[in-house]
Every structure is written in structure tokens, then in C-alpha cells.
Design a protein around this motif. Structure first.
Motif, PDB file in Angstrom:
ATOM      1  N   ASP A  93     -14.764 -46.946  63.605  1.00  0.00           N
ATOM      2  CA  ASP A  93     -14.797 -48.381  63.360  1.00  0.00           C
ATOM      3  C   ASP A  93     -16.194 -48.914  63.664  1.00  0.00           C
ATOM      4  O   ASP A  93     -16.768 -48.601  64.707  1.00  0.00           O
ATOM      5  CB  ASP A  93     -13.756 -49.031  64.274  1.00  0.00           C
ATOM      6  CG  ASP A  93     -13.678 -50.540  64.126  1.00  0.00           C
ATOM      7  OD1 ASP A  93     -14.471 -51.104  63.354  1.00  0.00           O
ATOM      8  OD2 ASP A  93     -12.818 -51.144  64.781  1.00  0.00           O
ATOM      9  N   PRO A  94     -16.796 -49.733  62.777  1.00  0.00           N
ATOM     10  CA  PRO A  94     -18.121 -50.297  63.070  1.00  0.00           C
ATOM     11  C   PRO A  94     -18.124 -51.204  64.302  1.00  0.00           C
ATOM     12  O   PRO A  94     -19.179 -51.436  64.893  1.00  0.00           O
ATOM     13  CB  PRO A  94     -18.460 -51.086  61.797  1.00  0.00           C
ATOM     14  CG  PRO A  94     -17.157 -51.295  61.105  1.00  0.00           C
ATOM     15  CD  PRO A  94     -16.319 -50.115  61.447  1.00  0.00           C
ATOM     16  N   GLU A  95     -16.960 -51.732  64.655  1.00  0.00           N
ATOM     17  CA  GLU A  95     -16.809 -52.425  65.942  1.00  0.00           C
ATOM     18  C   GLU A  95     -15.840 -51.579  66.751  1.00  0.00           C
ATOM     19  O   GLU A  95     -14.647 -51.868  66.847  1.00  0.00           O
ATOM     20  CB  GLU A  95     -16.281 -53.844  65.740  1.00  0.00           C
ATOM     21  CG  GLU A  95     -17.228 -54.725  64.949  1.00  0.00           C
ATOM     22  CD  GLU A  95     -16.693 -56.131  64.771  1.00  0.00           C
ATOM     23  OE1 GLU A  95     -15.619 -56.431  65.349  1.00  0.00           O
ATOM     24  OE2 GLU A  95     -17.333 -56.915  64.070  1.00  0.00           O
ATOM     25  N   PRO A  96     -16.352 -50.509  67.345  1.00  0.00           N
ATOM     26  CA  PRO A  96     -15.468 -49.420  67.785  1.00  0.00           C
ATOM     27  C   PRO A  96     -14.541 -49.785  68.936  1.00  0.00           C
ATOM     28  O   PRO A  96     -14.882 -50.557  69.827  1.00  0.00           O
ATOM     29  CB  PRO A  96     -16.456 -48.330  68.216  1.00  0.00           C
ATOM     30  CG  PRO A  96     -17.709 -49.059  68.550  1.00  0.00           C
ATOM     31  CD  PRO A  96     -17.766 -50.213  67.595  1.00  0.00           C
ATOM     32  N   CYS A  97     -13.347 -49.193  68.853  1.00  0.00           N
ATOM     33  CA  CYS A  97     -12.446 -49.204  69.997  1.00  0.00           C
ATOM     34  C   CYS A  97     -13.041 -48.272  71.053  1.00  0.00           C
ATOM     35  O   CYS A  97     -14.057 -47.601  70.817  1.00  0.00           O
ATOM     36  CB  CYS A  97     -11.058 -48.715  69.575  1.00  0.00           C
ATOM     37  SG  CYS A  97     -11.009 -46.973  69.089  1.00  0.00           S
ATOM     38  N   HIS A 102     -16.640 -43.509  72.231  1.00  0.00           N
ATOM     39  CA  HIS A 102     -16.922 -42.288  72.980  1.00  0.00           C
ATOM     40  C   HIS A 102     -16.903 -41.045  72.080  1.00  0.00           C
ATOM     41  O   HIS A 102     -16.799 -39.919  72.570  1.00  0.00           O
ATOM     42  CB  HIS A 102     -15.909 -42.126  74.118  1.00  0.00           C
ATOM     43  CG  HIS A 102     -16.127 -43.069  75.250  1.00  0.00           C
ATOM     44  ND1 HIS A 102     -15.673 -44.380  75.227  1.00  0.00           N
ATOM     45  CD2 HIS A 102     -16.790 -42.923  76.427  1.00  0.00           C
ATOM     46  CE1 HIS A 102     -16.014 -44.979  76.353  1.00  0.00           C
ATOM     47  NE2 HIS A 102     -16.704 -44.134  77.097  1.00  0.00           N
ATOM     48  N   GLY A 103     -17.017 -41.237  70.767  1.00  0.00           N
ATOM     49  CA  GLY A 103     -17.073 -40.113  69.840  1.00  0.00           C
ATOM     50  C   GLY A 103     -15.733 -39.496  69.522  1.00  0.00           C
ATOM     51  O   GLY A 103     -15.658 -38.499  68.809  1.00  0.00           O
ATOM     52  N   TYR A 135     -23.079 -36.263  60.335  1.00  0.00           N
ATOM     53  CA  TYR A 135     -21.690 -36.020  59.951  1.00  0.00           C
ATOM     54  C   TYR A 135     -21.583 -34.849  58.971  1.00  0.00           C
ATOM     55  O   TYR A 135     -20.635 -34.764  58.182  1.00  0.00           O
ATOM     56  CB  TYR A 135     -21.066 -37.276  59.359  1.00  0.00           C
ATOM     57  CG  TYR A 135     -20.786 -38.326  60.407  1.00  0.00           C
ATOM     58  CD1 TYR A 135     -19.585 -38.333  61.107  1.00  0.00           C
ATOM     59  CD2 TYR A 135     -21.741 -39.290  60.716  1.00  0.00           C
ATOM     60  CE1 TYR A 135     -19.335 -39.283  62.085  1.00  0.00           C
ATOM     61  CE2 TYR A 135     -21.504 -40.251  61.696  1.00  0.00           C
ATOM     62  CZ  TYR A 135     -20.293 -40.233  62.376  1.00  0.00           C
ATOM     63  OH  TYR A 135     -20.054 -41.181  63.348  1.00  0.00           O
ATOM     64  N   ALA A 136     -22.556 -33.952  59.038  1.00  0.00           N
ATOM     65  CA  ALA A 136     -22.514 -32.711  58.271  1.00  0.00           C
ATOM     66  C   ALA A 136     -22.451 -31.545  59.244  1.00  0.00           C
ATOM     67  O   ALA A 136     -23.029 -31.592  60.334  1.00  0.00           O
ATOM     68  CB  ALA A 136     -23.751 -32.589  57.379  1.00  0.00           C
ATOM     69  N   LEU A 300     -16.245 -34.503  65.513  1.00  0.00           N
ATOM     70  CA  LEU A 300     -17.339 -33.548  65.320  1.00  0.00           C
ATOM     71  C   LEU A 300     -17.160 -32.281  66.139  1.00  0.00           C
ATOM     72  O   LEU A 300     -17.481 -31.181  65.676  1.00  0.00           O
ATOM     73  CB  LEU A 300     -18.669 -34.223  65.673  1.00  0.00           C
ATOM     74  CG  LEU A 300     -19.268 -35.112  64.580  1.00  0.00           C
ATOM     75  CD1 LEU A 300     -20.322 -36.039  65.164  1.00  0.00           C
ATOM     76  CD2 LEU A 300     -19.872 -34.249  63.480  1.00  0.00           C
ATOM     77  N   ARG A 301     -16.666 -32.435  67.353  1.00  0.00           N
ATOM     78  CA  ARG A 301     -16.481 -31.266  68.215  1.00  0.00           C
ATOM     79  C   ARG A 301     -15.535 -30.257  67.566  1.00  0.00           C
ATOM     80  O   ARG A 301     -15.764 -29.047  67.613  1.00  0.00           O
ATOM     81  CB  ARG A 301     -15.925 -31.738  69.558  1.00  0.00           C
ATOM     82  CG  ARG A 301     -15.625 -30.633  70.548  1.00  0.00           C
ATOM     83  CD  ARG A 301     -15.190 -31.188  71.891  1.00  0.00           C
ATOM     84  NE  ARG A 301     -13.867 -31.808  71.857  1.00  0.00           N
ATOM     85  CZ  ARG A 301     -13.645 -33.110  71.897  1.00  0.00           C
ATOM     86  NH1 ARG A 301     -14.650 -33.966  71.915  1.00  0.00           N
ATOM     87  NH2 ARG A 301     -12.407 -33.591  71.901  1.00  0.00           N
ATOM     88  N   HIS A 302     -14.492 -30.770  66.943  1.00  0.00           N
ATOM     89  CA  HIS A 302     -13.508 -29.878  66.327  1.00  0.00           C
ATOM     90  C   HIS A 302     -14.063 -29.200  65.075  1.00  0.00           C
ATOM     91  O   HIS A 302     -13.718 -28.051  64.781  1.00  0.00           O
ATOM     92  CB  HIS A 302     -12.240 -30.659  65.999  1.00  0.00           C
ATOM     93  CG  HIS A 302     -11.704 -31.408  67.175  1.00  0.00           C
ATOM     94  ND1 HIS A 302     -11.493 -32.767  67.158  1.00  0.00           N
ATOM     95  CD2 HIS A 302     -11.366 -30.989  68.420  1.00  0.00           C
ATOM     96  CE1 HIS A 302     -11.030 -33.149  68.335  1.00  0.00           C
ATOM     97  NE2 HIS A 302     -10.957 -32.104  69.117  1.00  0.00           N
TER      98      HIS A 302
END
Length: 354
Positions: A93-97, A102-103, A135-136, A300-302
Motif C-alpha cells: 500500500d502506498p500509505e502502508p499498514c 516492515h516489508g 522487485y525483480a 521478497l524474502r520468500h
């Protein structure tokens, strides 16, 4: 260039359309699309049941299971021309929860995330696409076309991470795992279970063909009997449930060994009723310290865990999961009803990638 587009909310067979080539923004890679995996979510979008086009448009470029080759990369990105890559699906979300901030955008709390090829952003189903370098994810070049399995592998990498985190609340040394469903998610979950040294069993409806052959080639055991009987006989320490079938779900939940963990990855259809002994299920979960956890998507970690798992896997085994390859000009065939022994359908964006 050609891209596979749909109008979300309208049932129609997806077909390639001409659209403009992408112009990468600062920090983005320009990628030549090689192949696109097709899954149940794509078919739901094609049936008009799901999906959302980017703002101000009525068409969405389909595709979230990507494989491409970098054409151009910005300096300092860590990528270079010729790299095999997959693009991450979800964006926070651009206004992140709190989770997105925290990624952990796979755990978004408010639902305002976007997903390429699914919700609010064009996907990877085009002959050329661009993606933010952040994101690659690089794919081992030795995988070739099997690199298209990156996204579903990221989903099961997260599922196994969730299982291990739940197990870590106390002593946890699982020995036997059951995977229900021998589609791509189930077979890749079995692969990661075998990589963990577990005695892996896979349950599916079909009795012969590509699915049982793939399971046996993995060194796992295949079952096609009644779910309740199989679960009762095995008493698995871990279950990865990948069918979403209500009776199978409850057979798994009520049939694990003590301290059993059931990870649900299959999405059940709504409107189907099932009579269960809720008291008995509750009693077993409580008295045996069992746990049931749902898991979907990946961060990303996954994806990086998935890249490592695929790089360690037998490449020939991975390729046997790609049971149907459809050229882009006949992409509609990829959305037709599949036989039970089909595993993964792939749309070839570049015919030379095969």
C-alpha cells in the motif's frame, strides 16, 4: 508488441492484443518476456470473477507467474543484460499498514496493496515488460524454462516458513509431511518438504499419469485413496493443504499427530455446506496443541528462498511439471478445462524460450 489482456468483470477468452512497448522508469529493468505460467487465479479473472484494471483503464494485462530475460538494466541495480528474472507480484500500500511498512506486504492488513496482473497493475503477460529492480529476482540460468515456477515456489516457501515459525513455539522435529493436492503448489510443497529431509506423502484424486510419476520421481509416496483413511494411517506431523476442498481440510485438521501443524494454501469455494463434528475437531486441536494456519502470497524474502530451492532441485524433475506449452497466439487454449493429470500450463511469450 503483443500482450495478453482482459476486461476484469467480463467473461471472455483472453487473447493477445497490440499495446505500446514499456518505457522503463528510473531504477527499472527492461525485460523480454519468455513465458507465463497460468493458474486458477488467472482463470477466475478470465471468467470475470475477479481482477481490477489499473486506475482510469478498463483493460488489464494478465499474468503474474513470470519469466523474462533482462534487455537493459540501470547501473548499480545488480542486474545485467541476459539475466533470467521473475517479477514479484504484490506491491505494498502506498500509505502502508504496519505489515507493509516492515516489508511484509504479503501480510497486508488493510487490503490496499496492488498485484501485477491481478489487482490495479498490469501483469507480465507481454512480449516486453518493465519491473523495478527492487522487485525483480534473479533465476539460476540453468533452470531455463523451469524458472517460470518461481512465483508458485515463493508461495510454498512462505507456507513452509509459516510452518516452521509455528513449530518453533516448542520442540519441533517433524518427520512426516502430507501434501494434499498434486497440482503445481502441492508438488512444489512436496519438493521443499523433501529438501528438508522429511518423509513426504502426496494425496490426489488421480490414480496414474504425470502426477503420481512426479511424486515418485521426487522420492515421495503417492496416495489416491480416501483422505480420511490416508490421514488416519499416516498421522502426519505437518500437512500442506493445497486443494481447498472442505472435507479434505477437515480430515487433515482432525487427523494429524500431536502438535500437528496444518497449513492451508488452497482457497475453498463459497456456498458449499459441510457437516462436521466441531466439538471433536476443537477437542483434538486443544488437547494436542495442534495449529492451523492460512498462508497466501509471498514477499521478497520468500522469492529469494524460492530461487534457492529451485537452484537446488533436479532440473529434469522441474521440467516434467510443465505439462502443456501454448504459444501466445493460441493463449486462449491455456484457459480451457484441463485434464486431471495436467500439472502446469505455460504460455510461451517467446517461442525460442522452449
Amino acid at each position: 508488441m503483443r500482450a495478453l489482456t482482459v476486461r476484469p468483470g467480463h467473461a471472455a477468452t483472453p487473447s493477445p492484443q497490440e499495446i505500446d512497448e514499456p518505457t522503463p522508469a528510473a531504477g527499472e529493468l527492461l525485460v523480454r518476456g519468455l513465458a507465463l505460467g497460468v493458474c486458477g487465479t488467472d482463470r477466475e479473472i478470465a471468467r470475470g470473477e475477479y481482477g481490477q484494471a489499473p486506475g482510469g483503464r478498463d483493460r488489464l494485462v494478465l499474468g503474474h507467474e513470470s519469466l523474462g530475460r533482462v534487455e537493459r538494466a540501470p547501473d548499480g541495480s545488480g542486474f545485467g543484460a541476459g539475466d533470467l528474472v521473475a517479477g514479484v507480484v504484490r506491491r505494498p500500500d502506498p500509505e502502508p499498514c504496519g505489515a507493509c511498512a516492515h516489508g511484509e506486504f504479503d501480510m497486508c492488513r488493510n487490503g490496499r496493496y496492488e498485484e501485477r496482473g491481478i489487482k490495479g497493475r498490469d501483469g507480465y503477460g507481454s512480449e516486453m515488460w518493465s519491473v523495478e529492480a527492487d522487485y525483480a529476482v534473479r533465476i539460476d540460468p540453468g533452470l531455463g524454462l523451469a524458472g517460470v515456477l518461481m512465483e508458485p515456489t515463493s508461495v510454498v516457501a512462505k507456507a513452509w516458513e509459516q510452518i516452521e515459525r509455528v513449530g518453533a513455539r516448542a520442540w519441533f522435529e517433524p518427520r512426516r509431511a502430507l501434501v494434499t493436492g498434486a497440482g503445481p503448489i502441492g508438488l512444489l510443497a512436496a519438493l521443499l518438504g523433501r529438501q528438508r529431509g522429511l518423509d513426504v506423502h502426496v494425496l490426489d484424486r488421480v490414480a496414474d499419469g504425470a502426477k503420481p510419476e512426479a511424486v515418485r520421481a521426487l522420492g515421495a509416496t503417492y496416495h489416491s485413496g480416501d483422505a480420511a483413511d490416508v490421514v488416519s494411517a499416516l498421522r502426519p506431523d505437518v500437512v500442506v493443504e493445497a486443494t481447498g476442498a472442505g472435507p479434505v481440510v477437515f480430515d487433515c485438521v482432525s487427523g494429524t499427530a500431536a502438535y500437528g501443524i496444518v497449513c492451508l494454501t488452497g482457497v475453498s469455494p463459497v456456498g458449499r455446506r459441510l457437516t462436521v463434528d466441531a466439538g471433536q475437531v476443537n477437542r483434538e486441536i486443544v488437547l494436542e496443541n495442534d495449529a492451523v494456519v492460512g498462508s497466501v502470497n509471498a514477499n521478497l524474502r520468500h522469492y529469494r528462498q524460492a530461487a534457492d530451492a529451485l537452484a537446488k532441485a533436479d532440473v529434469d524433475w522441474l521440467h516434467r511439471l510443465l505439462t502443456r506449452k501454448v504459444p501466445l497466439e493460441r493463449a486462449g487454449e491455456a484457459f480451457e478445462q484441463r485434464p486431471d493429470d495436467d500439472i502446469k500450463t505455460v504460455i510461451m511469450l517467446d517461442p525460442d524460450a522452449a
